[in-house]
Design a protein around this motif. Sequence first.
Motif, PDB file in Angstrom:
ATOM      1  N   LYS A   1       0.841  -1.203   0.000  1.00  0.00           N
ATOM      2  CA  LYS A   1       0.000   0.000   0.000  1.00  0.00           C
ATOM      3  C   LYS A   1       0.876   1.253   0.000  1.00  0.00           C
ATOM      4  O   LYS A   1       0.612   2.214  -0.728  1.00  0.00           O
ATOM      5  N   LYS A   2       1.925   1.223   0.802  1.00  0.00           N
ATOM      6  CA  LYS A   2       2.848   2.349   0.908  1.00  0.00           C
ATOM      7  C   LYS A   2       3.499   2.662  -0.451  1.00  0.00           C
ATOM      8  O   LYS A   2       3.812   3.807  -0.750  1.00  0.00           O
ATOM      9  N   ARG A   3       3.667   1.636  -1.276  1.00  0.00           N
ATOM     10  CA  ARG A   3       4.308   1.796  -2.592  1.00  0.00           C
ATOM     11  C   ARG A   3       3.295   1.876  -3.732  1.00  0.00           C
ATOM     12  O   ARG A   3       3.659   1.769  -4.890  1.00  0.00           O
ATOM     13  N   ASN A   4       2.028   2.042  -3.378  1.00  0.00           N
ATOM     14  CA  ASN A   4       0.943   2.124  -4.371  1.00  0.00           C
ATOM     15  C   ASN A   4       0.893   0.900  -5.276  1.00  0.00           C
ATOM     16  O   ASN A   4       0.648   1.008  -6.475  1.00  0.00           O
ATOM     17  N   LEU A   5       1.161  -0.254  -4.709  1.00  0.00           N
ATOM     18  CA  LEU A   5       1.082  -1.510  -5.451  1.00  0.00           C
ATOM     19  C   LEU A   5      -0.120  -2.304  -4.955  1.00  0.00           C
ATOM     20  O   LEU A   5      -0.554  -2.145  -3.810  1.00  0.00           O
TER      21      LEU A   5
ATOM     22  N   GLN B   1      -2.408  -4.885  -3.210  1.00  0.00           N
ATOM     23  CA  GLN B   1      -2.181  -5.686  -2.007  1.00  0.00           C
ATOM     24  C   GLN B   1      -2.216  -7.180  -2.315  1.00  0.00           C
ATOM     25  O   GLN B   1      -1.723  -7.982  -1.531  1.00  0.00           O
TER      26      GLN B   1
ATOM     27  N   GLU C   1      -3.141  -1.110 -14.960  1.00  0.00           N
ATOM     28  CA  GLU C   1      -3.053  -0.331 -13.718  1.00  0.00           C
ATOM     29  C   GLU C   1      -1.838  -0.754 -12.891  1.00  0.00           C
ATOM     30  O   GLU C   1      -1.095   0.087 -12.379  1.00  0.00           O
ATOM     31  N   ASN C   2      -1.624  -2.071 -12.773  1.00  0.00           N
ATOM     32  CA  ASN C   2      -0.478  -2.569 -12.006  1.00  0.00           C
ATOM     33  C   ASN C   2       0.843  -2.157 -12.661  1.00  0.00           C
ATOM     34  O   ASN C   2       1.791  -1.767 -11.979  1.00  0.00           O
TER      35      ASN C   2
ATOM     36  N   ALA D   1       1.476   1.459 -11.972  1.00  0.00           N
ATOM     37  CA  ALA D   1       1.888   1.637 -10.574  1.00  0.00           C
ATOM     38  C   ALA D   1       3.353   1.240 -10.394  1.00  0.00           C
ATOM     39  O   ALA D   1       4.108   1.926  -9.694  1.00  0.00           O
TER      40      ALA D   1
ATOM     41  N   ARG E   1       5.515   3.965 -11.919  1.00  0.00           N
ATOM     42  CA  ARG E   1       5.548   5.142 -11.029  1.00  0.00           C
ATOM     43  C   ARG E   1       6.475   4.890  -9.848  1.00  0.00           C
ATOM     44  O   ARG E   1       7.242   5.751  -9.455  1.00  0.00           O
ATOM     45  N   HIS E   2       6.398   3.696  -9.267  1.00  0.00           N
ATOM     46  CA  HIS E   2       7.225   3.397  -8.101  1.00  0.00           C
ATOM     47  C   HIS E   2       8.703   3.249  -8.475  1.00  0.00           C
ATOM     48  O   HIS E   2       9.576   3.691  -7.742  1.00  0.00           O
TER      49      HIS E   2
END
Length: 198
Positions: free
Chosen positions: A99-103, A105, A175-176, A179, A182-183
């Motif tokens: 969650k912290k890395r916007n990935l 769960q 979407e994944n 993400a 982005r990370h």
Amino acid sequence: MESTKMDAEALREKLVAVREKTQEAMKKIEVPKVEDLRMLIEDIRQEQTEAKYHPDRRRLESVADFFAYTEEEGRKFFDEVDRSKKGKLTLDDLKFAMKKRNLPQSYAKSFMEKAKGPKIFARTITWGDFQSVMNERESTMLRTFNSMSASRNGLLKTSDVKQVLEGLGLAATDENARAMVRHLRGSSEYSRQGYVTY
């Protein structure tokens, strides 16, 4: 006419002499046996095969350095995710990290299942469990990245990251992939242009 006939006769004699010398020279040439040729070809193939699997020392050192670095970073990540500081990760720890890395769960659950291995009732994983999955995934990711980026100067875009996720057996949605990009993006010029380097 007679001088032409003599010239033709002399020429014929010279040709016969050259032919005889050539035939004698051909008899002296040693033709290798078929078995010797087969052995030579097999030796060449063996040398080529061995050469493919023995990179030079500098390359081996860089690969060893890379895996040492990866293990060090993996340990830092493990310690960061271990919120209880007991040397064990729970599913909640992994979900929090995702969650912290916007990935997604769902990655946490997939990772936990893989790390537990045959210990299906375990509620935590240790550094050893984490490391075995990390090493397996890291070498898979490196091989996948190298195969994908060979003709692309070491740069991947979102669609490439999606293929990597598929190759690793993870949820490979647009979407994944976005993400992940982005990370993974850093501060380099390539990253600002939407590319990821290994």
